[in-house]
Design a protein around this motif. Structure first.
Motif, PDB file in Angstrom:
ATOM      1  N   GLY A 171      17.566 112.495  18.049  1.00 51.72           N
ATOM      2  CA  GLY A 171      18.892 111.083  17.702  1.00 51.72           C
ATOM      3  C   GLY A 171      18.191 110.007  18.219  1.00 51.72           C
ATOM      4  N   LYS A 172      18.743 109.648  19.400  1.00 57.43           N
ATOM      5  CA  LYS A 172      17.937 108.882  20.394  1.00 57.43           C
ATOM      6  C   LYS A 172      16.462 108.930  21.423  1.00 57.43           C
ATOM      7  CE  LYS A 172      20.223 105.427  23.316  1.00 57.43           C
ATOM      8  NZ  LYS A 172      21.402 104.879  24.235  1.00 57.43           N
ATOM      9  N   ARG A 173      15.409 108.275  20.991  1.00 56.14           N
ATOM     10  CA  ARG A 173      14.439 109.213  21.690  1.00 56.14           C
ATOM     11  C   ARG A 173      13.728 107.906  22.851  1.00 56.14           C
ATOM     12  NH1 ARG A 173      12.264 108.545  15.305  1.00 56.14           N
ATOM     13  NH2 ARG A 173      14.326 109.615  15.399  1.00 56.14           N
ATOM     14  N   ALA A 174      12.794 109.201  23.534  1.00 62.53           N
ATOM     15  CA  ALA A 174      11.885 107.576  24.379  1.00 62.53           C
ATOM     16  C   ALA A 174      11.447 107.199  24.079  1.00 62.53           C
ATOM     17  CB  ALA A 174      11.116 109.047  25.812  1.00 62.53           C
ATOM     18  N   ARG A 175      10.582 106.260  24.600  1.00 63.12           N
ATOM     19  CA  ARG A 175       9.239 105.437  24.441  1.00 63.12           C
ATOM     20  C   ARG A 175       8.654 104.939  25.631  1.00 63.12           C
ATOM     21  NH1 ARG A 175      10.275  99.559  24.303  1.00 63.12           N
ATOM     22  NH2 ARG A 175      12.538  99.432  25.016  1.00 63.12           N
ATOM     23  N   VAL A 176       7.389 104.951  24.965  1.00 63.60           N
ATOM     24  CA  VAL A 176       6.118 104.609  25.835  1.00 63.60           C
ATOM     25  C   VAL A 176       6.362 102.528  26.040  1.00 63.60           C
ATOM     26  CG1 VAL A 176       3.783 104.247  27.137  1.00 63.60           C
ATOM     27  CG2 VAL A 176       4.750 105.753  25.332  1.00 63.60           C
ATOM     28  N   ILE A 177       6.445 102.301  26.810  1.00 68.38           N
ATOM     29  CA  ILE A 177       5.805 100.712  27.312  1.00 68.38           C
ATOM     30  C   ILE A 177       5.036 100.398  28.028  1.00 68.38           C
ATOM     31  CG2 ILE A 177       8.666 100.124  27.205  1.00 68.38           C
ATOM     32  CD1 ILE A 177       8.583 100.410  30.508  1.00 68.38           C
ATOM     33  N   HIS A 178       3.835 101.204  28.139  1.00 69.84           N
ATOM     34  CA  HIS A 178       3.247 100.755  29.107  1.00 69.84           C
ATOM     35  C   HIS A 178       2.099 101.816  29.523  1.00 69.84           C
ATOM     36  CE1 HIS A 178       0.280  99.042  31.441  1.00 69.84           C
ATOM     37  NE2 HIS A 178       0.270  99.801  32.956  1.00 69.84           N
ATOM     38  N   ARG A 179       0.489 101.484  29.294  1.00 68.27           N
ATOM     39  CA  ARG A 179      -0.679 102.578  29.571  1.00 68.27           C
ATOM     40  C   ARG A 179      -1.389 101.943  29.639  1.00 68.27           C
ATOM     41  NH1 ARG A 179       1.004 104.840  23.662  1.00 68.27           N
ATOM     42  NH2 ARG A 179      -0.544 103.877  22.522  1.00 68.27           N
ATOM     43  N   TYR A 180      -2.530 102.235  30.551  1.00 69.15           N
ATOM     44  CA  TYR A 180      -3.453 101.652  30.960  1.00 69.15           C
ATOM     45  C   TYR A 180      -4.482 102.476  31.472  1.00 69.15           C
ATOM     46  CZ  TYR A 180      -6.353  98.285  33.322  1.00 69.15           C
ATOM     47  OH  TYR A 180      -7.657  97.440  33.956  1.00 69.15           O
ATOM     48  N   PHE A 181      -5.829 102.565  31.123  1.00 70.79           N
ATOM     49  CA  PHE A 181      -6.770 103.455  32.450  1.00 70.79           C
ATOM     50  C   PHE A 181      -7.733 102.316  32.906  1.00 70.79           C
ATOM     51  CE2 PHE A 181     -11.398 105.189  32.870  1.00 70.79           C
ATOM     52  CZ  PHE A 181     -10.580 105.462  33.647  1.00 70.79           C
ATOM     53  N   ASP A 182      -8.088 102.219  34.432  1.00 71.88           N
ATOM     54  CA  ASP A 182      -8.563 100.735  34.445  1.00 71.88           C
ATOM     55  C   ASP A 182     -10.168 101.794  35.347  1.00 71.88           C
ATOM     56  OD1 ASP A 182     -10.119  99.401  36.920  1.00 71.88           O
ATOM     57  OD2 ASP A 182      -7.737  99.636  38.192  1.00 71.88           O
TER      58      ASP A 182
END
Length: 547
Positions: free
Chosen positions: A415-426
């Motif tokens: 139903g209601k779901r999680a979501r990724v808002i940021h990802r980054y590799f330095d």
């Protein structure tokens, strides 16, 4: 009924899924394919002529469950088995993969008898053994079996050929547009491969089969483009289903090469076949590269979402970091370690049935041995096992105790779901960071800093909206042994010839859990639960020594 949950589930569906479900049910009820009843009588007569002792038992094994059968009393339907028998086990029985997996090697008469027995006892094309996904898998196996016969045992092969033609017609009616994803691609693959085979056997291309082939080619082009991300990963984000869909695309490529030999010149079919050829030649190497990246040093795939430990693609290469940005995974491979993290949304949005609550979770291997593992996938039918494997606490990630990332329900619903808002590799500082919002709007942040022989993990949570203890989980592989005499805040473990240590200022306790490397294969193991009652911050360091 929870109408909010229902709304948050169906609002993501495609119109073709909403309309397709009642349309699919109507077609299953009203349409028939050929005359399987008449064919079953022929199969009964033919199998009676085989020189086979029908009372000699044999064993078939799927999903870590073996059953003994007697040819004279062979069973195919759920009503003939105990009520607790997994539907997926029965599906595997009716797939006929066991013609080629070594279980009946050296028994060609028994193989033929069982094929004829299936034809005899499955005379209704509306039954469970004729469900489109099952038909798809069985068709591909029967076509391979027929191709290996080379015209021998002609009356028997002709009967099987007629059944293949009828099943192909049934599948043509039953394409699973209401389910989409791997089911639809598997349907199209089977329909395409089988129709190419039927044309080759007939020696001529009828107008009906030309139309069917052109339709399949167009749909395969659309689905391959849709279902695979730019980085090569399958859009259900399961290495296991990626492996199966890679096999499907490769078989489509082989059948399409044969189609190019007889497609009429200047025809629309030839045009579509050439587009499909180019697409497959372009995508297959990329799909194989993705699978190689997602394969642990032990040669088995990572267990994210619905995945068991199937053989992947092992390649030796130099140490490297991979951010698979489209499919949502980060991988770091060194000479002695392998680290892979899930950093993507439930996918695809319109069919996330194989998704687990595993955003931010990771797996970790040292010297070719798994140290930190995903809980895996133990069952599709057992509701308790299914929920235990999908829930947030089954993965190596930060969470509020008892608060799920996404609202998982039933066996294949979200139903209601999680979501990724940021990802980054330095890459300069060897640091990977990501943030996500769970179903409640709580923000989690995970930062992973890599050194030569250590990994530092920093977990944070913001905008709390649910009560409960902030924890971070680590599921140890069953082979991992605890070294006694640990000091507070530092715990040592052995696996193989390697020792690794987990150091943290957080509270830590051990708890038992069940790991599923495969369906129906529970293995007892332990997990670490790190907690911080004072603040939403947990840090720990994994360091190791190799001999």
């Amino acid at each position: 009924m929870n109408f909010g949950r229902l709304f948050n589930t169906i609002r993501w569906l495609k119109p073709s899924q909403v309309i397709g479900r009642p349309w699919f049910a109507l077609k299953r009820k009203l349409l028939t394919a050929g005359n399987p009843g008449k064919l079953c009588k022929l199969a009964c007569e033919l199998k009676g002529q085989l020189p086979l002792d029908r009372q000699v038992p044999f064993v078939l094994s799927f999903l870590n469950l073996s059953r003994q059968f007697v040819p004279a009393e062979m069973k195919w339907h759920s009503r003939e088995f105990p009520a607790e028998t997994e539907k997926l086990w029965l599906y595997n029985l009716n797939y006929f993969n066991w013609l080629f997996d070594g279980q009946l090697d050296g028994k060609p008469q028994l193989q033929l008898y069982l094929i004829l027995d299936w034809i005899e006892k499955n005379d209704s094309s509306r039954s469970e053994t004729w469900e489109p996904y099952v038909v798809s898998r069985r068709l591909c196996n029967w076509v391979m079996w027929l191709q290996q016969q080379n015209g021998s045992d002609e009356p028997y092969s002709d009967c099987v050929h007629q059944s293949v033609s009828g099943q192909c017609q049934r599948l043509w009616f039953d394409l699973e547009y209401h389910l989409q994803a791997n089911h639809l691609l598997e349907n199209l693959r089977a329909l395409f491969v089988t129709t190419v085979f039927l044309v080759e056997q007939a020696g001529e291309l009828s107008a009906d089969l030309e139309y069917r082939l052109e339709y399949c080619a167009k749909e395969l082009i659309a689905q391959i483009r849709l279902q695979f991300f730019a980085d090569g990963g399958h859009f259900e984000r399961s290495p296991m289903y990626h492996l199966e869909m890679l096999e499907a695309v490769e078989s489509v490529r082989q059948a399409n090469r044969r189609l190019l030999q007889f497609a009429p010149p200047e025809s629309s079919l030839l045009k579509q076949a050439r587009i499909l050829e180019t697409l497959c030649e372009d995508r297959v190497p990329l799909l194989r590269d993705w699978l190689a990246v997602m394969t642990h040093p032990d040669g088995k795939i990572a267990q994210f979402n619905d995945a068991t430990m199937k053989a992947g693609i092992s390649r030796k290469g130099r140490p490297m970091n991979y951010l698979l940005d489209s499919s949502g995974f980060f991988v770091r491979r060194t000479d002695d370690s392998y680290f892979v993290m899930s950093c993507g949304d439930p996918s695809p949005a319109f069919q996330p049935g194989h998704t687990h609550c595993d955003i931010m979770s990771f797996e970790f291997s040292l010297t070719g041995l798994r140290c930190i593992v995903d809980t895996g996938c133990g069952s599709y039918q057992n509701a308790q096992i299914r929920e235990e494997c999908r829930q947030t606490s089954a993965h190596n990630l930060p969470m509020i105790e008892h608060a799920e990332q996404s609202d998982i329900w039933a066996q294949f619903r979200i139903g209601k779901r999680a979501r990724v808002i940021h990802r980054y590799f330095d890459s300069e500082h060897n640091r990977f960071e990501m943030e996500m919002l769970d179903q409640f709007g709580q923000r989690y942040r995970r930062e992973v800093i890599f050194a030569d022989s250590s990994i530092k993990v920093r977990d944070r949570m913001f905008d709390r909206r649910v009560t409960g203890t902030f924890i971070s989980l680590l599921h140890l592989a069953p082979q991992v042994q605890v070294v006694h005499g640990n000091e507070p805040g530092s715990y040592s473990f052995n696996i193989g010839n390697c020792e690794f240590r987990i150091a943290t200022s957080a509270r830590l306790r051990f708890e038992g859990y069940v790991w599923y490397p495969d369906f129906g294969l529970p293995v007892n193991a332990e997990k670490l639960i790190l907690s911080n009652h004072a603040t939403e911050a947990i840090d720990y360091v994994i360091s190791w020594k190799t001999s």
